[in-house]
Design a protein around this motif. Structure first.
Motif, short mmCIF file in Angstrom:
data_model
loop_
_atom_site.label_atom_id
_atom_site.label_comp_id
_atom_site.label_asym_id
_atom_site.label_seq_id
_atom_site.Cartn_x
_atom_site.Cartn_y
_atom_site.Cartn_z
N MET A 62 -3.40 -1.55 18.49
CA MET A 62 -2.48 -0.44 18.49
C MET A 62 -1.56 -0.49 17.29
N ARG A 63 -1.09 -1.69 16.95
CA ARG A 63 -0.19 -1.85 15.82
C ARG A 63 -0.87 -1.46 14.50
N PHE A 64 -2.17 -1.81 14.37
CA PHE A 64 -2.91 -1.46 13.17
C PHE A 64 -3.00 0.06 13.01
N MET A 65 -3.26 0.76 14.09
CA MET A 65 -3.38 2.22 14.03
C MET A 65 -2.04 2.85 13.65
N LEU A 66 -0.95 2.33 14.21
CA LEU A 66 0.37 2.86 13.89
C LEU A 66 0.73 2.58 12.43
N ASN A 67 0.41 1.38 11.96
CA ASN A 67 0.65 1.03 10.57
C ASN A 67 -0.19 1.90 9.64
N TRP A 68 -1.43 2.19 10.02
CA TRP A 68 -2.31 3.05 9.24
C TRP A 68 -1.73 4.47 9.16
N LEU A 69 -1.24 4.97 10.27
CA LEU A 69 -0.65 6.31 10.30
C LEU A 69 0.59 6.37 9.41
N PHE A 70 1.47 5.37 9.51
CA PHE A 70 2.68 5.35 8.71
C PHE A 70 2.36 5.22 7.22
N THR A 71 1.38 4.41 6.90
CA THR A 71 0.98 4.25 5.50
C THR A 71 0.42 5.55 4.95
N SER A 72 -0.38 6.23 5.73
CA SER A 72 -0.96 7.50 5.29
C SER A 72 0.12 8.56 5.08
N ILE A 73 1.10 8.60 5.97
CA ILE A 73 2.22 9.54 5.81
C ILE A 73 3.02 9.19 4.55
N ALA A 74 3.26 7.91 4.33
CA ALA A 74 4.02 7.48 3.15
C ALA A 74 3.27 7.82 1.86
N ILE A 75 1.96 7.67 1.87
CA ILE A 75 1.16 8.02 0.69
C ILE A 75 1.19 9.52 0.46
N ALA A 76 1.15 10.30 1.52
CA ALA A 76 1.23 11.76 1.39
C ALA A 76 2.57 12.17 0.77
N ILE A 77 3.64 11.57 1.23
CA ILE A 77 4.96 11.89 0.68
C ILE A 77 5.05 11.47 -0.78
N ALA A 78 4.52 10.29 -1.10
CA ALA A 78 4.53 9.83 -2.49
C ALA A 78 3.70 10.74 -3.38
N THR A 79 2.60 11.25 -2.85
CA THR A 79 1.75 12.14 -3.63
C THR A 79 2.47 13.43 -3.99
N PHE A 80 3.26 13.93 -3.08
CA PHE A 80 3.96 15.18 -3.34
C PHE A 80 5.21 14.99 -4.20
N LEU A 81 5.78 13.78 -4.22
CA LEU A 81 7.02 13.56 -4.96
C LEU A 81 6.83 12.92 -6.34
N VAL A 82 5.77 12.15 -6.52
CA VAL A 82 5.57 11.44 -7.78
C VAL A 82 4.56 12.19 -8.64
N PRO A 83 4.96 12.61 -9.83
CA PRO A 83 3.98 13.24 -10.71
C PRO A 83 2.97 12.20 -11.19
N GLY A 84 1.73 12.59 -11.27
CA GLY A 84 0.68 11.67 -11.70
C GLY A 84 -0.14 11.11 -10.55
N ILE A 85 0.24 11.40 -9.33
CA ILE A 85 -0.55 11.01 -8.16
C ILE A 85 -0.97 12.28 -7.45
#
Length: 121
Positions: free
Chosen positions: A1-24
């Protein structure tokens, strides 16, 4: 369960970084959320297996730089996860250069910490 939650949080964080950082940006034939999910999966795998080994090897440099080198190591882990995702599955994120990876890794680390603290409450 912890792995799935960590995966979800990481995916959300990557999505936010993609929209905020130019070049990603999302890369591949799939929708953007699929790209973020695969890179999040690979980033968790890389952080679990490769990063501890590299952290031990780079410990003297991390001590000399008072921990700043860990940011560089996180950048390389993000680039490695992106590389694996794009080359193995054909979807992922495209990172323009080290500066984008550096800013993206800082943002991903901050967002993961915020999301983890929210989930603990």
């Amino acid at each position: 369960m912890r792995f799935m939650l960590n995966w979800l949080f990481t995916s959300i964080a990557i999505a936010i970084a993609t929209f905020l950082v130019p070049g990603i940006q999302p890369f591949g034939f799939a929708e953007a959320w699929v790209c973020f999910a695969f890179v999040g999966l690979f980033l968790n795998i890389v952080d679990s297996f490769v990063k501890p080994f590299l952290t031990v090897i780079s410990l003297p440099l991390t001590i000399i730089t008072l921990g700043i080198f860990q940011l560089v190591l996180n950048s390389f882990m993000l680039e490695l996860a992106s590389y694996l995702s794009v080359n193995l599955l054909g979807v992922g994120i495209s990172i323009a250069g080290f500066g984008s990876a550096f800013m993206g890794s800082i943002l991903v680390s901050i967002m993961r910490s915020i999301l983890d603290s929210i989930a603990e409450d």
